[in-house]
Design an enzyme around this catalytic site. Structure first.
Site, PDB file in Angstrom:
ATOM      1  N   GLU A   1      36.859  19.968  16.726  1.00 24.61           N
ATOM      2  CA  GLU A   1      37.981  19.059  16.492  1.00 24.61           C
ATOM      3  C   GLU A   1      38.975  19.218  17.634  1.00 24.61           C
ATOM      4  OE1 GLU A   1      40.560  16.502  15.623  1.00 24.61           O
ATOM      5  OE2 GLU A   1      38.983  16.662  14.092  1.00 24.61           O
TER       6      GLU A   1
ATOM      7  N   ASN B   1      37.233  19.239  23.046  1.00 20.59           N
ATOM      8  CA  ASN B   1      36.907  17.825  23.189  1.00 20.59           C
ATOM      9  C   ASN B   1      35.396  17.646  23.100  1.00 20.59           C
ATOM     10  OD1 ASN B   1      36.479  15.154  24.070  1.00 20.59           O
ATOM     11  ND2 ASN B   1      38.257  15.226  25.421  1.00 20.59           N
TER      12      ASN B   1
ATOM     13  N   ASP C   1      36.717   7.805  14.679  1.00 19.26           N
ATOM     14  CA  ASP C   1      37.574   6.695  15.094  1.00 19.26           C
ATOM     15  C   ASP C   1      36.689   5.519  15.497  1.00 19.26           C
ATOM     16  OD1 ASP C   1      39.365   4.940  16.398  1.00 19.26           O
ATOM     17  OD2 ASP C   1      40.635   6.600  17.018  1.00 19.26           O
TER      18      ASP C   1
ATOM     19  N   ASP D   1      33.645   4.581   6.718  1.00 12.43           N
ATOM     20  CA  ASP D   1      34.103   3.506   5.834  1.00 12.43           C
ATOM     21  C   ASP D   1      34.214   2.196   6.600  1.00 12.43           C
ATOM     22  OD1 ASP D   1      36.355   4.620   7.350  1.00 12.43           O
ATOM     23  OD2 ASP D   1      37.537   3.142   6.258  1.00 12.43           O
TER      24      ASP D   1
ATOM     25  N   GLU E   1      37.780  14.713   3.370  1.00  9.83           N
ATOM     26  CA  GLU E   1      39.087  14.303   2.863  1.00  9.83           C
ATOM     27  C   GLU E   1      39.247  12.784   2.948  1.00  9.83           C
ATOM     28  OE1 GLU E   1      39.651  18.506   4.496  1.00  9.83           O
ATOM     29  OE2 GLU E   1      38.689  16.674   5.216  1.00  9.83           O
TER      30      GLU E   1
END
Length: 213
Positions: free
Chosen positions: A69, A96, A118, A154, A192
């Site tokens: 992360e 990264n 993202d 999603d 989450e």
């Protein structure tokens, strides 16, 4: 999503090099030695606050999990969860993902996870998507032959783009789900974001992409 800055995060991370590995380039090719076993190594890119990787580690104690992360203010939450319940089969990297071939040797990783990455929806940002072909090339370099890339999102646009990108790269697609939580897949560990999105009634998309042997 905007990240709330935690100015103390980097100091907290630096206090725990046994969990958040400070110089992963030095460990390249020797991750199993760090874990002190010869179990499979699974890598999550964009590990966020750690709910998924820690849940997977509990569910599969005979697998070594590494979460990467880039945001210190986010991964520090994963560290805090680990400190509350230490798991010997979890390590973290505050790095990264564009540099993963600097951290892992050829064929050192068995499986990979991309969870709620993202989507970078604008066309000019296509190369930033974690399922763009340059990233797939990096994944192929570190994954064992026949290694598996597990994707959850999603975002329908990113999912459709990823399926096309995988296919063009020559990956074999399996277990494609257009509504994961309505499927019969029983081994799902939620992130989450996944909990948040599903509570709003949003569908979760999932697939597995297998690299050539």
């Amino acid at each position: 999503m905007r990240v709330r800055n935690k100015p103390w995060a980097k100091d907290k991370i630096a206090e725990h090099p046994e969990v958040v590995i400070p110089n992963p380039m030095d460990v390249k090719g020797h991750w199993r030695e760090v874990f002190k076993n010869d179990h499979p190594v699974h890598l999550e890119i964009g590990t966020g606050k750690g709910q998924f990787i820690l849940g997977m580690a509990k569910q599969y104690p005979m697998i070594n999990f590494i979460g990467i992360e880039i945001e210190a203010s986010i991964i520090v939450s994963a560290l805090e969860k680990w400190l509350e319940e230490p798991l010997a089969n979890v390590l973290l990297l505050n790095e990264n993902a564009e540099q993963i071939t600097d951290f892992f040797a050829e064929h050192e990783v068995d499986d990979m996870y991309l969870n709620f990455s993202d989507p970078w929806p604008k066309n000019r940002h296509e190369k930033r998507r974690l399922t763009y072909r340059s990233f797939l090339k990096s994944y192929e370099a570190i994954l064992k032959p026949g290694g598996r890339l597990n994707l959850k999102t999603d975002n329908q646009g990113l999912f459709e783009y990823s399926l096309e990108s995988f296919s063009k790269y020559g990956l074999q697609l399996e277990h494609i789900s257009l509504d994961l939580h309505a499927s019969d897949y029983k081994e799902n560990v939620k992130t989450e974001y996944e909990e948040k999105f599903s509570q709003k009634g949003q569908r979760i998309y999932r697939c597995e992409a297998i690299f050539p042997q």
